[in-house]
Design an enzyme around this catalytic site. Sequence first.
Site, PDB file in Angstrom:
ATOM      1  N   LYS A  53       7.887  10.451  -2.192  1.00 29.54           N
ATOM      2  CA  LYS A  53       6.600   9.918  -1.659  1.00 29.54           C
ATOM      3  C   LYS A  53       6.971   8.166  -1.152  1.00 29.54           C
ATOM      4  O   LYS A  53       7.177   7.614  -2.155  1.00 29.54           O
ATOM      5  CB  LYS A  53       5.468   9.708  -2.666  1.00 29.54           C
ATOM      6  CG  LYS A  53       4.190   9.728  -2.196  1.00 29.54           C
ATOM      7  CD  LYS A  53       3.260   8.890  -3.262  1.00 29.54           C
ATOM      8  CE  LYS A  53       3.009   7.543  -3.283  1.00 29.54           C
ATOM      9  NZ  LYS A  53       2.590   6.679  -2.162  1.00 29.54           N
ATOM     10  N   CYS A  77      11.958  -7.829  -6.000  1.00 29.86           N
ATOM     11  CA  CYS A  77      12.195  -7.671  -7.489  1.00 29.86           C
ATOM     12  C   CYS A  77      13.032  -8.547  -7.916  1.00 29.86           C
ATOM     13  O   CYS A  77      13.007  -8.995  -9.011  1.00 29.86           O
ATOM     14  CB  CYS A  77      12.543  -6.057  -7.884  1.00 29.86           C
ATOM     15  SG  CYS A  77      13.841  -5.596  -6.876  1.00 29.86           S
ATOM     16  N   GLU A 109       5.410 -12.095 -12.608  1.00 24.54           N
ATOM     17  CA  GLU A 109       6.180 -11.899 -11.352  1.00 24.54           C
ATOM     18  C   GLU A 109       5.028 -12.287 -10.032  1.00 24.54           C
ATOM     19  O   GLU A 109       3.957 -11.526 -10.245  1.00 24.54           O
ATOM     20  CB  GLU A 109       6.355 -10.435 -10.969  1.00 24.54           C
ATOM     21  CG  GLU A 109       7.163 -10.025  -9.738  1.00 24.54           C
ATOM     22  CD  GLU A 109       7.373  -8.407  -9.756  1.00 24.54           C
ATOM     23  OE1 GLU A 109       6.603  -7.638  -9.760  1.00 24.54           O
ATOM     24  OE2 GLU A 109       8.579  -8.096  -9.278  1.00 24.54           O
ATOM     25  N   GLU A 135      12.559   1.588 -11.813  1.00 22.80           N
ATOM     26  CA  GLU A 135      13.137   0.277 -11.233  1.00 22.80           C
ATOM     27  C   GLU A 135      11.963  -0.578 -10.918  1.00 22.80           C
ATOM     28  O   GLU A 135      11.216  -0.145 -10.195  1.00 22.80           O
ATOM     29  CB  GLU A 135      13.919   0.600 -10.071  1.00 22.80           C
ATOM     30  CG  GLU A 135      14.875   1.363 -10.232  1.00 22.80           C
ATOM     31  CD  GLU A 135      16.036   0.775 -10.802  1.00 22.80           C
ATOM     32  OE1 GLU A 135      16.292  -0.287 -10.789  1.00 22.80           O
ATOM     33  OE2 GLU A 135      17.237   1.504 -11.401  1.00 22.80           O
TER      34      GLU A 135
HETATM   35  P1  NAD Z   1       3.276  -0.138  -6.847  1.00 24.70           P
HETATM   36  O1  NAD Z   1       3.706   0.370  -8.333  1.00 24.70           O
HETATM   37  O2  NAD Z   1       2.035  -0.732  -6.542  1.00 24.70           O
HETATM   38  O3  NAD Z   1       3.525   1.144  -6.304  1.00 24.70           O
HETATM   39  C1  NAD Z   1       4.659   1.798  -5.806  1.00 24.70           C
HETATM   40  C2  NAD Z   1       4.707   3.395  -5.748  1.00 24.70           C
HETATM   41  O4  NAD Z   1       3.816   3.988  -6.554  1.00 24.70           O
HETATM   42  C3  NAD Z   1       3.625   3.522  -4.077  1.00 24.70           C
HETATM   43  O5  NAD Z   1       4.555   4.377  -3.503  1.00 24.70           O
HETATM   44  C4  NAD Z   1       2.432   3.812  -4.564  1.00 24.70           C
HETATM   45  O6  NAD Z   1       1.646   4.564  -3.961  1.00 24.70           O
HETATM   46  C5  NAD Z   1       2.772   4.712  -5.917  1.00 24.70           C
HETATM   47  N1  NAD Z   1       1.625   4.902  -6.843  1.00 24.70           N
HETATM   48  C6  NAD Z   1       0.462   4.115  -7.173  1.00 24.70           C
HETATM   49  N2  NAD Z   1      -0.143   4.501  -8.110  1.00 24.70           N
HETATM   50  C7  NAD Z   1       0.580   5.447  -8.468  1.00 24.70           C
HETATM   51  C8  NAD Z   1       0.375   6.639  -9.520  1.00 24.70           C
HETATM   52  N3  NAD Z   1      -0.859   6.558 -10.439  1.00 24.70           N
HETATM   53  N4  NAD Z   1       1.285   7.480  -9.957  1.00 24.70           N
HETATM   54  C9  NAD Z   1       2.141   7.590  -9.365  1.00 24.70           C
HETATM   55  N5  NAD Z   1       2.696   6.899  -8.029  1.00 24.70           N
HETATM   56  C10 NAD Z   1       1.738   6.014  -7.968  1.00 24.70           C
HETATM   57  O7  NAD Z   1       4.255  -1.138  -6.272  1.00 24.70           O
HETATM   58  P2  NAD Z   1       4.444  -1.791  -4.862  1.00 24.70           P
HETATM   59  O8  NAD Z   1       3.342  -2.868  -4.765  1.00 24.70           O
HETATM   60  O9  NAD Z   1       4.373  -0.911  -3.786  1.00 24.70           O
HETATM   61  O10 NAD Z   1       5.866  -2.601  -5.061  1.00 24.70           O
HETATM   62  C11 NAD Z   1       5.905  -3.932  -5.548  1.00 24.70           C
HETATM   63  C12 NAD Z   1       6.553  -3.582  -7.093  1.00 24.70           C
HETATM   64  O11 NAD Z   1       7.751  -2.888  -7.011  1.00 24.70           O
HETATM   65  C13 NAD Z   1       7.079  -5.239  -7.561  1.00 24.70           C
HETATM   66  O12 NAD Z   1       6.476  -5.191  -9.144  1.00 24.70           O
HETATM   67  C14 NAD Z   1       8.615  -5.032  -7.535  1.00 24.70           C
HETATM   68  O13 NAD Z   1       9.014  -5.875  -8.685  1.00 24.70           O
HETATM   69  C15 NAD Z   1       8.667  -3.394  -7.643  1.00 24.70           C
HETATM   70  N6  NAD Z   1      10.147  -3.581  -7.232  1.00 24.70           N
HETATM   71  C16 NAD Z   1      11.130  -3.144  -7.993  1.00 24.70           C
HETATM   72  C17 NAD Z   1      12.361  -2.960  -7.567  1.00 24.70           C
HETATM   73  C18 NAD Z   1      13.646  -2.571  -8.361  1.00 24.70           C
HETATM   74  O14 NAD Z   1      14.663  -1.999  -7.955  1.00 24.70           O
HETATM   75  N7  NAD Z   1      13.600  -2.981  -9.845  1.00 24.70           N
HETATM   76  C19 NAD Z   1      12.580  -2.937  -6.129  1.00 24.70           C
HETATM   77  C20 NAD Z   1      11.474  -3.062  -5.311  1.00 24.70           C
HETATM   78  C21 NAD Z   1      10.385  -3.252  -6.035  1.00 24.70           C
END
Ligand code: NAD
Length: 496
Positions: A185, A294, A392, A260
Amino acid sequence: MRTMIDTMLPKQPYEYAMWIDGDWVTSKSSFTRESPAHDVTVGRYPMGSEADTDAAVVAARRAFDAGPWPKMSGADRSKALLRVADGIRAKKEELALIEVLESGKPISQARDEMEWSAGLWDYAAALCRHIYGDTYNTLGESMMGFMIREPIGVVAMITPWNFPFLIISQKLPFALAAGCTCVVKPSELTPGTTLRLGQLIEAAGIPKGVVNIVSGYGNPVGARLASHSDVDMISFTGSTAVGRSVVEASRSNLKKVELELGGKNPQIVFADSDLDAALDAVVFGVYFNMGECCNSGSRLMVQKSIAQEFAAKVIEKAKEVVVGDPLDEATKVGAIVNQTQLDKIQGYIQTGQREGATLKLGGNRRQTERGRFFEPTVFEGVNPGMTIAKEEIFGPVLSVIPFETPDEALRIANSTAYGLSAGVWTKNIDVAFQLGRGIRAGTVWINTFMEGYPELSFGGYKESGLGRELGRFAIEEFTELKTIQVHLGPRTKWLP
Ligand code: NAD
């Protein structure tokens, strides 16, 4: 007047379908995405429902339980993954353009990410033939013990918007190498390249049901995957807050969870370091991908004796960073992904000022005819207790924090809830390793920053995550360990 860049924008939004059980599936309702740099609609995607998610899980379950994928030889799985890698390279330009239009990242960077992604599929292809366990020939004459690795089963993968294609390429080929079947997804903000990946999976001849891609919102698609009792493992990249909800939902069947999450990463610069190299890496480390990263080196920790002078140089360099249209080849910092993110960044600017930090550069949305852009920003006078030093921001905002000794640097570096990565700049090998060993983070770069190799695993300590991706350890994540004990010859009886 139409510019060169306008000719690169789609006249109509690109249309996408979901890839479920070897079929292209549309849905009655759809959602769209506007380019954050150009304010035009660039994609229309099926709105995946709970029923679509269930159909994808059923397909993945069947493909796992009935095969052939999990039972295929490593050599055959490897060939399929190499075909996907070739497909990515052949479609590099198209994929990079979609990524730019949906995420706002610079085109030159997007192309690099496609190359890097193809390399991950290559590397995982090699791992297909290198999955092995242990044998024990030390258990006495009548016993032998074997530990074998088996694919964990159906893996659901949920990805964020900041590196859509790269992040799915950090997960999917490794799970496939291990013999798992998958439901993917992508983020609702950037689903295009992941849905296009379905075409490459199809062309590579990966059997139906092995990979399923469902577009849609976190709720219901992501939440359903996290709680689904036919999913054996969830591999999630995103925010720590949503990661927490995934852990809670996973309780339904105690599925394995790999996470992650976010980071608040320090770059620690000692006075004895190669300051030119450190300067370039600090500017790159915080403004790369608009700071929506990240690994963003959003905390610059500088030794007090050079702090003022070094911070002044960072500000001068930051002024040279080209902010602009991400379709322009010269651009280094593109558009902010959406209004919510822009508001969040602006909120942190206000918080920083309210808590007493000094805004030395930027701090504002850039005024442009279209799109939303944010100026490279530097705060000085930041202390480790301030919100902008702990949370962050996910934008192009740097906080400068001075320190005096290596011990103090270590204390400050470890003073947040996160533990994703860190950079250490010094020529003193004792100090480099004192910090390299002492920093509680999944990756520490010494005299470099934000490099990656498929061989080297990646993941977070503390609230930055759980488990590891990449490298041979990725295979451990996507496999179960089974013990087989074999008795040789007559067995001593329990009853006389
Ligand atoms: P997010 O947590 O808002 O969304 C991530 C994914 O989760 C999306 O596909 C979203 O649709 C889905 N999602 C949302 N609600 C959900 C739920 N209740 N259950 C399951 N899935 C759900 O994150 P974002 O805004 O898309 O990305 C930014 C974040 O990602 C930042 O905190 C960043 O640090 C982190 N990130 C971490 C890494 C790493 O490798 N550590 C890499 C990239 C981004």
